[in-house]
Design a protein around this motif. Structure first.
Motif, PDB file in Angstrom:
ATOM      1  N   SER A  46       0.781  -0.762  -0.031  1.00  0.00           N
ATOM      2  CA  SER A  46       0.128  -0.170  -0.144  1.00  0.00           C
ATOM      3  C   SER A  46       1.162   1.748  -0.033  1.00  0.00           C
ATOM      4  O   SER A  46       1.968   0.891   0.435  1.00  0.00           O
ATOM      5  CB  SER A  46      -0.500  -0.054   1.206  1.00  0.00           C
ATOM      6  OG  SER A  46      -1.905  -0.944   0.978  1.00  0.00           O
ATOM      7  N   ALA A  47       0.432   2.923  -0.672  1.00  0.00           N
ATOM      8  CA  ALA A  47       0.843   3.668  -0.572  1.00  0.00           C
ATOM      9  C   ALA A  47       0.700   4.455   0.029  1.00  0.00           C
ATOM     10  O   ALA A  47      -1.576   4.669  -0.200  1.00  0.00           O
ATOM     11  CB  ALA A  47       1.467   4.063  -2.237  1.00  0.00           C
ATOM     12  N   HIS A  48       0.819   5.484   0.882  1.00  0.00           N
ATOM     13  CA  HIS A  48      -0.131   6.394   1.817  1.00  0.00           C
ATOM     14  C   HIS A  48       0.150   7.912   1.132  1.00  0.00           C
ATOM     15  O   HIS A  48       1.575   7.744   0.836  1.00  0.00           O
ATOM     16  CB  HIS A  48      -0.180   6.091   2.643  1.00  0.00           C
ATOM     17  CG  HIS A  48      -0.333   4.501   3.545  1.00  0.00           C
ATOM     18  ND1 HIS A  48      -1.785   4.238   4.154  1.00  0.00           N
ATOM     19  CD2 HIS A  48       0.017   3.641   3.472  1.00  0.00           C
ATOM     20  CE1 HIS A  48      -2.229   3.082   4.068  1.00  0.00           C
ATOM     21  NE2 HIS A  48      -0.634   2.758   3.663  1.00  0.00           N
ATOM     22  N   VAL A  49       0.168   8.534   1.756  1.00  0.00           N
ATOM     23  CA  VAL A  49      -0.045  10.402   1.666  1.00  0.00           C
ATOM     24  C   VAL A  49      -0.307  11.030   2.707  1.00  0.00           C
ATOM     25  O   VAL A  49      -1.399  11.133   3.257  1.00  0.00           O
ATOM     26  CB  VAL A  49       0.019  11.058   0.201  1.00  0.00           C
ATOM     27  CG1 VAL A  49      -0.297  12.412   0.711  1.00  0.00           C
ATOM     28  CG2 VAL A  49       0.271  10.530  -0.621  1.00  0.00           C
ATOM     29  N   TYR A  50       0.994  11.027   3.708  1.00  0.00           N
ATOM     30  CA  TYR A  50       0.443  12.340   4.739  1.00  0.00           C
ATOM     31  C   TYR A  50       0.078  13.798   4.303  1.00  0.00           C
ATOM     32  O   TYR A  50       1.491  14.349   3.763  1.00  0.00           O
ATOM     33  CB  TYR A  50       1.767  12.033   5.613  1.00  0.00           C
ATOM     34  CG  TYR A  50       1.754  12.870   6.812  1.00  0.00           C
ATOM     35  CD1 TYR A  50       0.875  12.610   7.506  1.00  0.00           C
ATOM     36  CD2 TYR A  50       2.840  13.649   6.804  1.00  0.00           C
ATOM     37  CE1 TYR A  50       0.466  14.163   9.067  1.00  0.00           C
ATOM     38  CE2 TYR A  50       2.517  14.242   7.879  1.00  0.00           C
ATOM     39  CZ  TYR A  50       1.486  15.298   8.730  1.00  0.00           C
ATOM     40  OH  TYR A  50       1.477  15.771   9.604  1.00  0.00           O
ATOM     41  N   SER A  51       0.034  14.395   4.406  1.00  0.00           N
ATOM     42  CA  SER A  51      -0.882  16.275   4.937  1.00  0.00           C
ATOM     43  C   SER A  51      -0.707  16.352   5.043  1.00  0.00           C
ATOM     44  O   SER A  51      -0.940  16.297   6.590  1.00  0.00           O
ATOM     45  CB  SER A  51      -2.084  16.054   3.855  1.00  0.00           C
ATOM     46  OG  SER A  51      -2.324  17.684   4.167  1.00  0.00           O
ATOM     47  N   SER A  52       0.360  16.706   5.755  1.00  0.00           N
ATOM     48  CA  SER A  52       0.816  18.346   6.608  1.00  0.00           C
ATOM     49  C   SER A  52      -0.050  19.167   6.917  1.00  0.00           C
ATOM     50  O   SER A  52       0.098  19.473   8.047  1.00  0.00           O
ATOM     51  CB  SER A  52       2.211  18.063   6.363  1.00  0.00           C
ATOM     52  OG  SER A  52       2.548  20.022   5.187  1.00  0.00           O
ATOM     53  N   LEU A  86       5.668  10.562   0.933  1.00  0.00           N
ATOM     54  CA  LEU A  86       4.689   9.541   0.235  1.00  0.00           C
ATOM     55  C   LEU A  86       5.329   8.485   1.519  1.00  0.00           C
ATOM     56  O   LEU A  86       6.164   7.829   2.164  1.00  0.00           O
ATOM     57  CB  LEU A  86       5.785   9.022  -0.868  1.00  0.00           C
ATOM     58  CG  LEU A  86       5.109   8.291  -1.342  1.00  0.00           C
ATOM     59  CD1 LEU A  86       3.693   7.450  -1.595  1.00  0.00           C
ATOM     60  CD2 LEU A  86       6.246   7.586  -2.938  1.00  0.00           C
ATOM     61  N   LEU A  87       4.756   7.624   1.912  1.00  0.00           N
ATOM     62  CA  LEU A  87       4.542   6.157   3.102  1.00  0.00           C
ATOM     63  C   LEU A  87       4.589   5.075   2.006  1.00  0.00           C
ATOM     64  O   LEU A  87       3.616   4.963   1.417  1.00  0.00           O
ATOM     65  CB  LEU A  87       3.792   6.436   4.250  1.00  0.00           C
ATOM     66  CG  LEU A  87       4.269   7.545   4.715  1.00  0.00           C
ATOM     67  CD1 LEU A  87       2.912   8.901   5.079  1.00  0.00           C
ATOM     68  CD2 LEU A  87       3.478   6.722   6.551  1.00  0.00           C
ATOM     69  N   ILE A  88       4.718   3.839   2.199  1.00  0.00           N
ATOM     70  CA  ILE A  88       4.752   2.776   2.112  1.00  0.00           C
ATOM     71  C   ILE A  88       4.662   1.441   2.744  1.00  0.00           C
ATOM     72  O   ILE A  88       5.405   1.659   3.595  1.00  0.00           O
ATOM     73  CB  ILE A  88       5.544   1.948   0.313  1.00  0.00           C
ATOM     74  CG1 ILE A  88       5.843   3.524  -0.790  1.00  0.00           C
ATOM     75  CG2 ILE A  88       5.399   0.599   0.142  1.00  0.00           C
ATOM     76  CD1 ILE A  88       6.547   3.062  -1.715  1.00  0.00           C
ATOM     77  N   SER A  89       4.165   0.284   2.193  1.00  0.00           N
ATOM     78  CA  SER A  89       3.782  -0.801   3.056  1.00  0.00           C
ATOM     79  C   SER A  89       3.099  -1.812   3.010  1.00  0.00           C
ATOM     80  O   SER A  89       3.038  -1.795   1.618  1.00  0.00           O
ATOM     81  CB  SER A  89       1.943  -0.299   4.793  1.00  0.00           C
ATOM     82  OG  SER A  89       2.060   0.304   3.994  1.00  0.00           O
TER      83      SER A  89
END
Length: 111
Positions: A46-52, A86-89
């Protein structure tokens, strides 16, 4: 203003969300490609986006990779604003990859 082309390597040591890239405080970034390869077995990635700006993490893509499969989780350009990430798990450390980024920098260049 300058454009800086970067690669960010994803080689996890844990199965938790891994921050692969964080946008510079003086830049915006365009992610063009999130290419991942699975060494063995079947694994969900999975890929995720963290919005600051609102401290929210959003799932943007997910897939199951079979043994020796390669995929691109980025189906179109993804824009990151200042300090977004960008985060990946994945549930295994045998999935590795590379993220292709163009950073539009309005301040001091960073490596």
């Amino acid at each position: 203003m300058s454009n800086v082309y970067k690669n960010a390597i994803y080689a996890p040591t844990t199965t938790a969300n891994t921050t692969v890239y964080t946008c510079n405080a003086t830049a915006r970034a365009i992610i063009q490609n999130i290419q991942l390869t699975n060494g063995s077995g079947n694994h969900v990635v999975s890929a995720h986006v963290y919005s600051s700006s609102n401290a929210t993490t959003v799932l943007i893509s997910t897939t199951t990779l079979g043994a020796n499969d390669t995929c691109n989780l980025c189906k179109g350009p993804i824009i990151l604003q200042e300090r977004d990430a960008l985060l990946i798990s994945t549930a295994s450390t045998v999935v590795v990859g590379i993220v292709s980024i163009m950073e539009v920098n309005r301040g001091t260049l960073t490596n």
